[in-house]
Motif scaffolding. Structure first.
Motif, mmCIF file in Angstrom:
data_model
loop_
_atom_site.group_PDB
_atom_site.id
_atom_site.type_symbol
_atom_site.label_atom_id
_atom_site.label_comp_id
_atom_site.label_asym_id
_atom_site.label_seq_id
_atom_site.Cartn_x
_atom_site.Cartn_y
_atom_site.Cartn_z
ATOM 1 N N THR A 132 0.957 37.164 -15.868
ATOM 2 C CA THR A 132 1.949 36.990 -15.764
ATOM 3 C C THR A 132 2.388 36.152 -14.565
ATOM 4 O OG1 THR A 132 2.344 39.262 -15.265
ATOM 5 C CG2 THR A 132 2.866 38.552 -17.524
ATOM 6 N N SER A 135 1.691 32.728 -14.713
ATOM 7 C CA SER A 135 2.584 32.112 -15.621
ATOM 8 C C SER A 135 4.012 31.704 -14.685
ATOM 9 C CB SER A 135 2.826 32.999 -16.772
ATOM 10 O OG SER A 135 1.672 33.140 -17.639
ATOM 11 N N TYR A 151 -1.216 30.204 -22.994
ATOM 12 C CA TYR A 151 -0.713 31.241 -23.468
ATOM 13 C C TYR A 151 -1.066 31.365 -25.153
ATOM 14 C CZ TYR A 151 2.592 34.209 -26.261
ATOM 15 O OH TYR A 151 3.239 35.315 -27.042
ATOM 16 N N SER A 155 -3.436 34.361 -26.498
ATOM 17 C CA SER A 155 -2.672 35.095 -27.769
ATOM 18 C C SER A 155 -3.772 34.952 -28.895
ATOM 19 C CB SER A 155 -1.480 34.344 -28.550
ATOM 20 O OG SER A 155 -0.614 34.361 -27.351
ATOM 21 N N GLU A 262 3.062 39.380 -21.377
ATOM 22 C CA GLU A 262 2.903 38.076 -21.818
ATOM 23 C C GLU A 262 3.741 37.866 -22.884
ATOM 24 O OE1 GLU A 262 -1.034 36.000 -21.117
ATOM 25 O OE2 GLU A 262 -1.624 37.891 -20.438
ATOM 26 N N GLU A 266 6.950 35.054 -23.169
ATOM 27 C CA GLU A 266 7.342 33.952 -24.128
ATOM 28 C C GLU A 266 8.716 34.021 -24.626
ATOM 29 O OE1 GLU A 266 6.736 33.677 -28.694
ATOM 30 O OE2 GLU A 266 5.535 34.787 -28.065
#
Length: 357
Positions: A132, A135, A151, A155, A262, A266
């Motif tokens: 994160t 990110s 991402y 995922s 995460e 989003e």
């Protein structure tokens, strides 16, 4: 009713034990609580150089109210160095503290250089570099396409069951369902025939009430996202922009790994910063929907759930004919009615979302 298969669910002797929430069972003593909140205050005030943003203060208060036992005053907390946090918090306490710190720059909706750099200093002092944090740096630099690709891949690896070819099969199936898969659609349409009060009936009604196509119906999200929808159903958290962030907070607490944060990121990008990160034109992005008291309450409730319902090992199809109240009791899921929990306050929006200084 036709039997619904989870995307891939062959149970074998090598199937791992269903994962429990990663941050489950944590207790914070007074010293740890003061260290966590002091770290957050240090970032929120840029080491005491500015007043805290109202949402940052609300975030600290929410963490104190719902997670910690400490009853002191936030105003009297000291400013501390990253090295102090790195020394005083260890293990999961340090990891969770870092995840909360990484959220702080998003709250003002202006991801500032100084704040990102200070969070980086705390991460270095802890010898941790959560995904994160990477990110956060990408958001700050405006590298959303790269972040979306990263991402999406993560995922698929984290949330889809089986080995790589089985994950690929799930993706192909999802594309097929978007075009239209009558067999899958018929299986989910049959849930409407179940008795009221069952999980399957509630799931069916959830889709119909929202005018969403059922998995297999044309332009559906596919059964890959059914676990997320079931979490909405089981938690009682609605699908408003506020609700999407709150349910992601629940998922962050419930997750068997730190990947749950995460998932939270989003929706923060979509429904707090309004960046249209994963909405892809299907849903409308919006701003200023992060309500710390609700997100942290949902996070704590998520940590109490007996199993990560986003784990690929969770076979929801076996539960669809069971009473929803029984399932909530079995998994220790408390409902959270957003309308009764807090009156939503609209805050003034800044004119810019991202800042480079």
């Amino acid at each position: 009713m036709s039997t619904i298969a989870t995307p891939v669910s062959p149970i074998t002797e090598t199937t791992p034990v269903p994962s429990q929430p990663y941050f489950q069972g944590m207790a914070w003593n007074e010293h740890q609580s003061v260290t966590l909140l002091s770290s957050l205050k240090t970032v929120a005030t840029l080491q005491g150089q500015r007043p805290m943003h109202p949402l940052a203060k609300d975030m600290m208060q929410a963490i104190q109210d719902h997670l910690l036992q400490w009853q002191g005053s936030i105003e009297n907390l000291p400013i501390i160095s990253p090295e102090v946090m790195g020394r005083e918090l260890i293990g999961r306490h340090q990891e969770l503290a870092l995840q909360f710190l990484i959220l702080m720059p998003y709250l003002s909706m202006q991801v500032e250089t100084a704040e990102v750099e200070l969070v980086q200093q705390f991460a270095q002092a802890c010898s941790h570099q959560p995904h994160t944090l990477k990110s956060l740096k990408q958001v700050h630099k405006g590298q959303l396409r790269g972040l979306l690709w990263d991402y999406s891949v993560r995922s698929l690896v984290k949330l889809l069951p089986g080995r790589w070819w089985q994950k690929l099969g799930c993706i192909v199936s999802a594309m097929h369902q978007y075009i239209g898969d009558p067999k899958t659609a018929q299986q989910y349409q049959a849930l409407g025939e179940l008795p009221a009060g069952t999980l399957g009936k509630a799931l069916y009604q959830y889709y119909r009430d929202l005018n969403f196509p059922l998995p297999g119906e044309k332009k559906s999200f596919s059964d890959i996202l059914v676990p997320h929808d079931l979490i909405h159903v089981l938690s009682g958290i609605d699908t408003s922009p506020v609700g999407e962030i709150v349910v992601a907070g629940f998922e962050a607490g419930m997750s068997g790994s730190q990947f749950g944060f995460e998932l939270l990121l989003e929706v923060v990008l979509d429904f707090h910063l309004g960046l249209e990160f994963t909405t892809l034109g299907i849903l409308d992005p919006s701003q200023n929907n992060f309500i710390p008291s609700l997100v942290i309450q949902a996070f704590v409730q998520g940590t109490a759930v007996r199993q990560d319902l986003f784990s690929p090992d969770w076979s929801f199809s076996e539960l669809l004919e069971q009473p929803i109240l029984t399932i909530r009791d079995d998994y220790n899921i408390e409902t959270l009615d957003l309308n009764r929990t807090v009156g939503l306050q609209v805050l003034p929006l800044p004119q810019t979302v991202l800042a480079s200084s």
